[in-house]
Design a protein around this motif. Structure first.
Motif, mmCIF file in Angstrom:
data_model
loop_
_atom_site.group_PDB
_atom_site.id
_atom_site.type_symbol
_atom_site.label_atom_id
_atom_site.label_comp_id
_atom_site.label_asym_id
_atom_site.label_seq_id
_atom_site.Cartn_x
_atom_site.Cartn_y
_atom_site.Cartn_z
ATOM 1 N N LEU A 35 -77.864 41.277 60.112
ATOM 2 C CA LEU A 35 -77.112 41.652 58.920
ATOM 3 C C LEU A 35 -77.354 40.604 57.841
ATOM 4 N N ALA A 36 -77.780 41.047 56.682
ATOM 5 C CA ALA A 36 -78.025 40.134 55.559
ATOM 6 C C ALA A 36 -76.903 40.327 54.550
ATOM 7 N N ALA A 37 -75.701 39.890 54.942
ATOM 8 C CA ALA A 37 -74.514 40.194 54.150
ATOM 9 C C ALA A 37 -74.179 39.128 53.112
ATOM 10 N N GLY A 38 -74.702 37.921 53.288
ATOM 11 C CA GLY A 38 -74.350 36.841 52.373
ATOM 12 C C GLY A 38 -75.149 36.867 51.082
ATOM 13 N N ASN A 39 -74.763 36.011 50.168
ATOM 14 C CA ASN A 39 -75.457 35.907 48.887
ATOM 15 C C ASN A 39 -76.200 34.581 48.735
ATOM 16 N N ASP A 40 -76.398 33.877 49.853
ATOM 17 C CA ASP A 40 -77.205 32.666 49.798
ATOM 18 C C ASP A 40 -78.675 33.062 49.685
ATOM 19 N N ALA A 41 -79.528 32.072 49.433
ATOM 20 C CA ALA A 41 -80.935 32.357 49.168
ATOM 21 C C ALA A 41 -81.616 33.065 50.330
ATOM 22 N N LEU A 42 -81.303 32.653 51.579
ATOM 23 C CA LEU A 42 -81.941 33.270 52.742
ATOM 24 C C LEU A 42 -81.570 34.737 52.866
ATOM 25 N N ASN A 43 -80.286 35.048 52.732
ATOM 26 C CA ASN A 43 -79.860 36.438 52.861
ATOM 27 C C ASN A 43 -80.381 37.302 51.725
ATOM 28 N N GLY B 115 -68.729 49.516 71.214
ATOM 29 C CA GLY B 115 -68.032 49.236 69.969
ATOM 30 C C GLY B 115 -68.968 48.679 68.910
ATOM 31 N N PHE B 116 -68.383 48.292 67.770
ATOM 32 C CA PHE B 116 -69.175 47.844 66.628
ATOM 33 C C PHE B 116 -68.479 46.691 65.920
ATOM 34 N N ASP B 117 -69.268 45.737 65.466
ATOM 35 C CA ASP B 117 -68.738 44.720 64.571
ATOM 36 C C ASP B 117 -68.357 45.387 63.260
ATOM 37 N N PRO B 118 -67.236 45.009 62.646
ATOM 38 C CA PRO B 118 -66.875 45.604 61.349
ATOM 39 C C PRO B 118 -67.995 45.500 60.317
ATOM 40 N N ASP B 119 -68.760 44.396 60.361
ATOM 41 C CA ASP B 119 -69.861 44.241 59.406
ATOM 42 C C ASP B 119 -70.939 45.295 59.597
#
Length: 335
Positions: A91-99, A296-300
């Motif tokens: 999951l690439a959910a963040g807004n840092d450079a890597l994500n 099940g599933f992670d909310p993300d």
């Protein structure tokens, strides 16, 4: 604070947000045509090694090598489902450079013509059909005991009131509702009271018969039970859906992400998808006892699939049960 411009990938203290070596390794891993195709396929969901071998027509040793390269580069992650290991994109959910870079990379890969041939499509269809058949066989054997099986995890008495309260608080149009995988039809009376038309859609003839029994017993004249999946319903080109429900069904679906993609196309502007499902758990007995394909599933996961389908995230609620399971109630809206 200095007004000097900040270099891409650098903070004002000149500390790299991720290393050049990391970027080079990930770029090299994604630069192979087969690995690029694997990453595109994993954008559609999680797959086991043998499933990937079948789709791409290579030996397990070769596939394991490519997956190891992708994993070491941070381009795939693993998840255990009972005794099986499934590979997926992180999951690439963040807004840092890597994500941000990962999002751009995956978007570029998804726009390529990788997998755009009949051989890949046929092999993928076979994999998903095998998953679906496993689930269908379970419900064919256990339709009469559905309630007892479901009660092992979460009975309607435990969470039905919360589900109905979410529906009663919804302020959208009341024309057309869809329930994907209605089970015995416990939620259908509430939907029938709120909407002019309701379609109960299921791929299992045995379970659909259970829903029909509920519809007849409750006299729900505005509910129609249909045998098929969301792809079938899309092909019917019926009127847009105001409110769609996937209640405790995603963990039985061969490719859960497709439900979000298909329902997003079925919803009218301003329509809503309500998803009720288990949070991620490690109780692997649910696969054998309850026919679950996914633990099940992670909310993300749900947030990510909804975002990729063009849906915006709304209200979320979580309910913990005494047996250790947790249920998530999630609303997603069509813009």
């Amino acid at each position: 604070m200095s007004d000097a411009p900040t270099l891409l990938g650098m903070s004002e203290s000149h500390t790299p947000l991720f290393s050049a070596e990391q970027l080079a390794r990930a770029s090299k891993a994604a630069g192979d045509s087969l690995r690029l195709s694997i990453l595109k396929l994993l954008g559609q969901g999680s797959f086991g090694v043998l499933e990937l071998c079948h789709v791409f027509g290579i030996k397990q040793s070769g596939m394991s090598h490519h997956l190891k390269v992708l994993a070491q580069a941070g381009l795939v992650t693993t998840r255990r489902e009972g005794n099986s290991i499934f590979y997926r994109r992180p999951l690439a959910a963040g807004n840092d450079a890597l994500n941000l870079w990962l999002k751009a990379l995956f978007a570029a890969i998804d726009s390529t013509d990788a997998l755009d041939n009949e051989a890949y499509r046929q092999a993928l269809t076979e994999v998903l059909k095998e998953r679906a058949q496993t689930c269908a066989d379970f419900f064919a054997r256990n339709a009469d005991a559905f309630r007892q099986q479901q009660d092992l995890i979460a009975s309607w008495d435990q969470y039905g009131e919360t589900l109905e309260s979410i529906l009663s608080g919804w302020k959208g149009a009341s024309g057309y509702a869809l329930e994907v995988g209605p089970g015995e039809g416990a939620f259908l009376p509430a939907l029938a009271q709120r909407f002019e038309q309701v379609v109960a859609l299921d791929i299992s003839p045995q379970m659909l018969e259970q829903a029909r029994t509920t519809v007849a017993g409750k006299g729900l004249s505005n509910v129609r039970c249909e045998l098929g999946d969301t792809q079938w319903l899309l092909a019917q080109q019926g009127e847009p859906v105001d409110f769609a429900v996937a209640n405790m069904v995603l963990h039985h679906v061969p490719a859960p992400k497709t439900i979000f993609n298909d329902v997003a196309k079925l919803l009218r502007q301003g329509g809503t998808l309500l998803v009720t499902d288990l949070c991620r758990h490690e109780q692997s007995w649910a696969r054998e006892s309850c026919g679950d394909l996914w633990l099940g599933f992670d909310p993300d996961d749900l947030s990510d699939w909804a975002r990729e389908a063009g849906l915006s995230e709304g209200q979320s609620q979580f309910l913990g049960l005494r047996n250790g399971f947790q249920i998530q109630f999630r609303l997603f809206h069509s813009a």
